[in-house]
Design an enzyme around this catalytic site. Structure first.
Site, short mmCIF file in Angstrom:
data_model
loop_
_atom_site.label_atom_id
_atom_site.label_comp_id
_atom_site.label_asym_id
_atom_site.label_seq_id
_atom_site.Cartn_x
_atom_site.Cartn_y
_atom_site.Cartn_z
N ASP A 89 -9.99 37.74 -12.65
CA ASP A 89 -10.14 36.31 -12.45
C ASP A 89 -11.70 36.18 -13.09
OD1 ASP A 89 -9.93 33.47 -11.71
OD2 ASP A 89 -11.14 33.98 -10.02
N ASP B 147 -13.84 32.28 -12.74
CA ASP B 147 -14.67 31.57 -11.74
C ASP B 147 -14.53 32.10 -10.49
OD1 ASP B 147 -15.70 29.21 -13.36
OD2 ASP B 147 -13.65 29.29 -13.97
N ASP C 182 -10.77 35.90 -6.08
CA ASP C 182 -11.55 35.58 -5.12
C ASP C 182 -11.07 34.27 -4.22
OD1 ASP C 182 -13.16 32.75 -5.92
OD2 ASP C 182 -12.21 33.66 -7.43
#
Length: 224
Positions: A8, A10, A165
């Site tokens: 991922d 961001d 996250d």
């Protein structure tokens, strides 16, 4: 057993999410209104129809949206310019290369945002494919981004490890059939995550080769 890793962006590589959240919290405090932290963070990792300015306007009758957007944009630019890559990220990327693992990226943000930051941070060259909101009809938690990343890398999803996250991102990875490792940041650590395969507090917790070994052993035991 594993042939690829898909990151991922961001919040995972570059913690823009915590910066955004702090700026929005400051905006609410400026108006003496409590920031709806727990409800807001549920939207992290996806495209949401919920506007932070709509939420503020529910609490007070009228706001100067344009002025607030300008203020927040200036804060964001200043803070992102001094923000560093999350600890251990580049070490994992270097290890992945050394292990001959294919490296991809799957982000709900657009390509310009992701690539410009990766380039500035000196990380762009690590990625064999970068899949963003520009490439799909639906972003996370829909699995399309991860399915497309695996396809571009030429690896079946079951042989890919996703690093995430957020809860929305983790759900997308698992729906696509990838093994999912979550590495929450200071903001997303407060989320409730779907069932994932492993959790790290930081990519400095262990070396990638060790982590891949643990995941492969666990997968073998499940198959047996």
């Amino acid at each position: 057993m594993y042939k690829a890793v898909v990151f991922d962006f961001d919040g995972l590589i570059f913690d823009t999410e915590s910066v955004h959240t702090t700026i929005y919290k400051e905006m609410f405090e400026l108006h003496n209104v409590e920031f709806p932290f727990q409800s807001w963070i549920q939207h992290i990792g996806t495209k949401s129809n919920v506007s932070i300015y709509d939420l503020l306007e529910k609490e007070i009758e009228q706001i100067d949206r344009e002025q607030l957007k300008k203020m927040n944009k200036e804060k964001l630019e200043t803070r992102l310019n001094s923000l560093e890559v999350r600890p251990g990220v580049e070490d994992f990327l270097k290890e992945a290369q050394a292990m001959n693992l294919k490296i991809g990226l799957a982000s709900s943000s657009d390509y310009k945002w992701v690539s410009s930051h990766l380039d500035r941070l000196g990380l762009l060259h690590y990625f064999e494919c970068i899949m963003t909101s520009d490439d799909v009809a639906e972003v996370k938690p829909h699995p399309e981004l991860y399915l497309l990343a695996a396809k571009k890398l030429g690896v079946e999803p079951e042989f890919c490890i996703a690093f995430e996250d957020s809860a929305n991102g983790s759900l997308a990875a698992k729906r696509a059939g990838l093994t999912c490792v979550i590495v929450p940041n200071d903001t997303t650590k407060h989320l409730t995550f779907p069932e994932v395969d492993y959790r790290l507090s930081s990519m400095t917790d262990c070396e990638l080769v060790e982590l891949v070994g643990r995941l492969a052993d666990r997968k073998s035991n499940l198959i047996e």
